[in-house]
Design an enzyme around this catalytic site. Sequence first.
Site, mmCIF file in Angstrom:
data_model
loop_
_atom_site.group_PDB
_atom_site.id
_atom_site.type_symbol
_atom_site.label_atom_id
_atom_site.label_comp_id
_atom_site.label_asym_id
_atom_site.label_seq_id
_atom_site.Cartn_x
_atom_site.Cartn_y
_atom_site.Cartn_z
ATOM 1 N N HIS A 153 -1.380 0.453 -9.798
ATOM 2 C CA HIS A 153 -2.072 -0.444 -8.848
ATOM 3 C C HIS A 153 -2.722 -1.631 -9.570
ATOM 4 O O HIS A 153 -3.963 -1.722 -9.661
ATOM 5 C CB HIS A 153 -3.124 0.325 -8.023
ATOM 6 C CG HIS A 153 -3.502 -0.400 -6.764
ATOM 7 N ND1 HIS A 153 -3.939 0.225 -5.624
ATOM 8 C CD2 HIS A 153 -3.518 -1.730 -6.458
ATOM 9 C CE1 HIS A 153 -4.210 -0.660 -4.694
ATOM 10 N NE2 HIS A 153 -3.963 -1.862 -5.174
ATOM 11 N N GLU B 127 -3.553 7.770 -4.470
ATOM 12 C CA GLU B 127 -3.906 7.253 -5.810
ATOM 13 C C GLU B 127 -5.145 7.960 -6.351
ATOM 14 O O GLU B 127 -6.063 8.240 -5.581
ATOM 15 C CB GLU B 127 -4.154 5.739 -5.706
ATOM 16 C CG GLU B 127 -2.889 5.012 -5.338
ATOM 17 C CD GLU B 127 -3.078 3.504 -5.172
ATOM 18 O OE1 GLU B 127 -4.156 2.993 -5.504
ATOM 19 O OE2 GLU B 127 -2.138 2.860 -4.695
ATOM 20 N N ARG C 265 0.856 -1.185 0.000
ATOM 21 C CA ARG C 265 0.000 0.000 0.000
ATOM 22 C C ARG C 265 0.889 1.231 0.000
ATOM 23 O O ARG C 265 1.932 1.251 0.697
ATOM 24 C CB ARG C 265 -0.908 0.039 1.230
ATOM 25 C CG ARG C 265 -2.115 -0.882 1.161
ATOM 26 C CD ARG C 265 -3.177 -0.406 0.158
ATOM 27 N NE ARG C 265 -4.329 -1.284 0.140
ATOM 28 C CZ ARG C 265 -4.503 -2.290 -0.721
ATOM 29 N NH1 ARG C 265 -3.600 -2.537 -1.651
ATOM 30 N NH2 ARG C 265 -5.599 -3.013 -0.680
HETATM 31 P P1 NAP Z 1 -1.381 -11.252 4.935
HETATM 32 O O1 NAP Z 1 -1.371 -12.688 4.571
HETATM 33 O O2 NAP Z 1 -2.253 -10.793 6.053
HETATM 34 O O3 NAP Z 1 0.133 -10.803 5.193
HETATM 35 C C1 NAP Z 1 0.493 -9.607 5.798
HETATM 36 C C2 NAP Z 1 1.729 -9.862 6.626
HETATM 37 O O4 NAP Z 1 2.206 -8.617 7.151
HETATM 38 C C3 NAP Z 1 1.453 -10.776 7.833
HETATM 39 O O5 NAP Z 1 2.510 -11.690 7.942
HETATM 40 C C4 NAP Z 1 1.434 -9.794 8.986
HETATM 41 O O6 NAP Z 1 1.803 -10.355 10.229
HETATM 42 C C5 NAP Z 1 2.475 -8.798 8.535
HETATM 43 N N1 NAP Z 1 2.370 -7.545 9.284
HETATM 44 C C6 NAP Z 1 1.268 -6.939 9.789
HETATM 45 N N2 NAP Z 1 1.595 -5.818 10.429
HETATM 46 C C7 NAP Z 1 2.930 -5.721 10.341
HETATM 47 C C8 NAP Z 1 3.875 -4.779 10.823
HETATM 48 N N3 NAP Z 1 3.477 -3.720 11.536
HETATM 49 N N4 NAP Z 1 5.177 -4.979 10.554
HETATM 50 C C9 NAP Z 1 5.580 -6.060 9.846
HETATM 51 N N5 NAP Z 1 4.742 -6.983 9.369
HETATM 52 C C10 NAP Z 1 3.440 -6.814 9.604
HETATM 53 O O7 NAP Z 1 -1.822 -10.372 3.685
HETATM 54 P P2 NAP Z 1 -1.487 -10.651 2.134
HETATM 55 O O8 NAP Z 1 -2.617 -11.378 1.520
HETATM 56 O O9 NAP Z 1 -0.101 -11.195 2.009
HETATM 57 O O10 NAP Z 1 -1.538 -9.146 1.589
HETATM 58 C C11 NAP Z 1 -0.624 -8.188 2.077
HETATM 59 C C12 NAP Z 1 -1.007 -6.790 1.617
HETATM 60 O O11 NAP Z 1 -0.759 -6.662 0.227
HETATM 61 C C13 NAP Z 1 -2.503 -6.459 1.750
HETATM 62 O O12 NAP Z 1 -2.811 -5.979 3.048
HETATM 63 C C14 NAP Z 1 -2.724 -5.411 0.689
HETATM 64 O O13 NAP Z 1 -2.653 -4.120 1.242
HETATM 65 C C15 NAP Z 1 -1.570 -5.624 -0.297
HETATM 66 N N6 NAP Z 1 -2.042 -6.064 -1.635
HETATM 67 C C16 NAP Z 1 -1.798 -5.261 -2.708
HETATM 68 C C17 NAP Z 1 -2.214 -5.658 -3.975
HETATM 69 C C18 NAP Z 1 -1.948 -4.806 -5.173
HETATM 70 O O14 NAP Z 1 -2.766 -4.774 -6.066
HETATM 71 N N7 NAP Z 1 -0.816 -4.140 -5.245
HETATM 72 C C19 NAP Z 1 -2.892 -6.868 -4.152
HETATM 73 C C20 NAP Z 1 -3.123 -7.664 -3.020
HETATM 74 C C21 NAP Z 1 -2.699 -7.245 -1.765
HETATM 75 P P3 NAP Z 1 0.784 -11.206 11.144
HETATM 76 O O15 NAP Z 1 1.003 -12.621 10.721
HETATM 77 O O16 NAP Z 1 1.202 -10.923 12.546
HETATM 78 O O17 NAP Z 1 -0.618 -10.701 10.835
#
Ligand code: NAP
Length: 328
Positions: free
Chosen positions: A285, A267, A238
């Site tokens: 994005h 954005e 993000r």
């Molecule tokens: P996820 O499985 O929830 O992974 C997020 C990871 O970040 C988890 O391991 C979480 O730890 C960790 N985290 C949370 N807070 C943190 C902090 N303060 N410092 C360090 N690590 C932290 O989510 P995901 O499915 O991989 O997606 C991740 C993010 O990608 C989404 O939230 C979204 O914003 C972004 N995204 C972007 C696109 C795009 O189009 N560019 C597409 C999809 C997703 P915990 O295990 O403790 O929760």
Amino acid sequence: MGHRVFVTSLISQHYLSKLKEHMEVELNPLNRQLTQSEIMQFARDKDALLCTVSDEINSEVMDACPRLKIISNYGVGYNNIDVERATSSGIIVTNTPGVLTDATADLTWALLLDVARRVSEGDRLVRRGEWKGWEPGFLLGTEVTGKTLGIIGMGRIGQAVAYRARAFHMNVIYYSRTRLSSEEEQKLGVRWSSLNELLEEADFVSLHAPYTPETHHLIGRQALKKMKKSAYLINTARGPLVDEPSLAEALRNQEIAGAALDVYEREPEVPAELKEMENVVLAPHMGSATVETREAMARLAVENLICFLKGERPPHVVNTRAWEKLYG
Ligand code: NAP
């Protein structure tokens, strides 16, 4: 029947039709992204809202929609929704995790390889008619194979990015809120490190944490100063994880080698200075933008709504506390 849903963007026709079998569906009638007051106007009398990550659903919107019982977000990141407020108002929030993991990890790699090997820069040069032919010192990039990749946020997407790094024989280090088990670390071939150590060691720093108050400007002036001069920053998480003026400054002063971004603080605004820089790759994005993934996201967003209507727990509830209190 009887329940009404407002859908803010045109999603898969197939899944919209499925939704219509269960609910009265009103689709955004304007062929563009809606303003907040338009969302409030259209969703005012609706029981459900199907929105995307571009729609900011804050307390003002929730106040304007007193019948709202569920917000189905078409996306995994839900920082566009005031979940705390939804919870206190008894509104269930759902998202679409998992189905966009591979597409987003693939795009991360596309950006990483692009900025390291100057592909977009070369493309622009060819189109300008400035290519003079093969030369030993022309458009030299940085080798990716064998380098150190630093992943911040080792969840679904972070792990999928790490898995792909094995094909490039990379040394993968990571920093995340929760450390993986040693079995998981071993299986993925990754090593946990502190944030500072990661910033100091990585040749590529890739962001995969959600946007929360804790991750706001995680990569600011201080973090950028810790990175190697030869390192690249990749952000497909993000925009506000990165302080954009500090990033522009670090690039301007050659404190890092380059950046590849899919997401931005405001954005669709992209800082003018970044657009001028050849060592910056700018994607609009598009992490989850494949036909297959967008179809799967529509399926989950609609499934979440249909389950809710049937009185069943939707498969992907974000605010489980609200679900358990009200329906559990
Ligand atoms: P996820 O499985 O929830 O992974 C997020 C990871 O970040 C988890 O391991 C979480 O730890 C960790 N985290 C949370 N807070 C943190 C902090 N303060 N410092 C360090 N690590 C932290 O989510 P995901 O499915 O991989 O997606 C991740 C993010 O990608 C989404 O939230 C979204 O914003 C972004 N995204 C972007 C696109 C795009 O189009 N560019 C597409 C999809 C997703 P915990 O295990 O403790 O929760």
